[in-house]
Design an enzyme around this catalytic site. Structure first.
Site, short mmCIF file in Angstrom:
data_model
loop_
_atom_site.label_atom_id
_atom_site.label_comp_id
_atom_site.label_asym_id
_atom_site.label_seq_id
_atom_site.Cartn_x
_atom_site.Cartn_y
_atom_site.Cartn_z
N THR A 37 0.84 -1.20 0.00
CA THR A 37 0.00 0.00 0.00
C THR A 37 0.88 1.25 0.00
O THR A 37 0.45 2.31 -0.45
CB THR A 37 -0.95 -0.01 1.21
N TYR A 125 2.83 -12.43 4.56
CA TYR A 125 1.78 -11.73 3.83
C TYR A 125 1.42 -12.54 2.60
O TYR A 125 2.21 -12.65 1.66
CB TYR A 125 2.26 -10.32 3.46
N LYS A 153 -0.67 -12.10 7.55
CA LYS A 153 -1.68 -11.23 6.96
C LYS A 153 -2.28 -12.00 5.79
O LYS A 153 -1.60 -12.24 4.78
CB LYS A 153 -1.06 -9.91 6.48
N VAL A 195 -4.92 -5.71 8.91
CA VAL A 195 -3.94 -4.80 8.33
C VAL A 195 -4.69 -4.06 7.24
O VAL A 195 -4.98 -4.61 6.19
CB VAL A 195 -2.71 -5.55 7.78
#
Length: 280
Positions: A37, A125, A153, A195
């Protein structure tokens, strides 16, 4: 957190500090710096390290600082992880290697090498829609036996996979939703948090939803989830983080534009997004 840029698309550190203040004032507990992000694929190693150092200094104990150091070159990911540790971060977020499409054994060896290179806690992730390969529940379970791999995540969108991970990993191994729209369903099966992208915009509301759920007020949590769902979905009308950066700029929290190959929203998208933003 997104990475704010100035008009020349250089990292804007004054805007980084303002964004940190906004996030911690609206319910954020920890920040991921230079994650996807944060446009990590277009940040140089030097920019990432400077961001790590700057954010560690400016957070001043308000929360944890988690460094995005993942990549598809294991040796480079190891080196960046070690440099992030030297910069004083509290933990690491390491994304599944993208494009290479490694086997599950390759994924295991990749993350084991990173874990062995640092004393910091690591959050895996998994986002197969972006990486091209799914980190299977079985591999996550296997990785959870490594002492400093402490969380995942999960952005697979697969609640069955999430449930398997939660059931088969130790109680102190934590699963976080990687998708805002799945936060409440994931909490219902044992996830501990999210998250979040949308927390840039509706952090208080997401915090309220989660606190209501943990307090046993599932009806209120569900009502908040339904209310927020159009925004959760709208923030992905274009590749992340294009919409959330546009939303922050509309809200008077300047974070600048995005670096190529990402491009800004068109006017129709901007108008559609503006209708979804909360009225303060």
């Amino acid at each position: 957190m997104v990475t704010p840029f100035d008009d020349n698309l250089r990292v804007d550190y004054a805007a980084v500090e303002r964004l940190l203040d906004h996030l911690f004032a609206t319910g954020t507990d920890s920040v991921v710096v230079a994650g996807t992000t944060g446009e990590s694929p277009t940040l140089s190693k030097e920019e990432k390290l400077e961001l790590f150092r700057f954010v560690v200094e400016k957070v001043r104990g308000r929360g944890k600082v988690i460094a995005g150091t993942g990549g598809n070159n294991t040796a480079e990911a190891v080196k960046l992880t070690q440099l992030a540790e030297e910069a004083g971060v509290d933990g690491i977020l390491s994304v599944v290697p993208y494009y290479n499409k490694p086997s599950q054994e390759g994924l295991y060896q990749h993350f084991r090498a990173i874990a062995e290179s640092t004393r910091l806690p690591i959050m895996l992730y998994n986002i197969p829609g972006r990486t091209g390969v799914n980190l299977s529940a079985e591999t996550v379970v296997r990785l959870s036996a490594i002492d400093n791999i402490v969380a995942v995540k999960e952005s697979s969108g697969n609640l069955s996979q999430m449930a398997t991970i939660i059931e088969q990993t130790p109680d102190d191994f934590l699963l976080y939703s990687g998708d805002d729209y799945l936060t409440l369903p994931a909490l219902a099966i044992g996830a501990v948090g999210v998250v979040s992208v949308a927390s840039h915009v509706v952090g208080r509301e997401i915090k309220e939803m989660m606190e209501a759920f943990f307090a046993g007020d599932v009806t209120h949590a569900a009502a908040l989830h339904r209310k927020l769902l159009p925004l959760f979905e709208g923030l992905f009308m274009a590749p992340n983080p294009v919409p959330v950066k546009a939303a922050l700029n509309m809200m008077g929290i300047p974070v600048g534009g995005v670096r190529l190959p990402l491009v800004p929203l068109d006017e129709n998208q901007r108008q559609a997004l503006a209708k979804l933003l909360p009225r303060r």
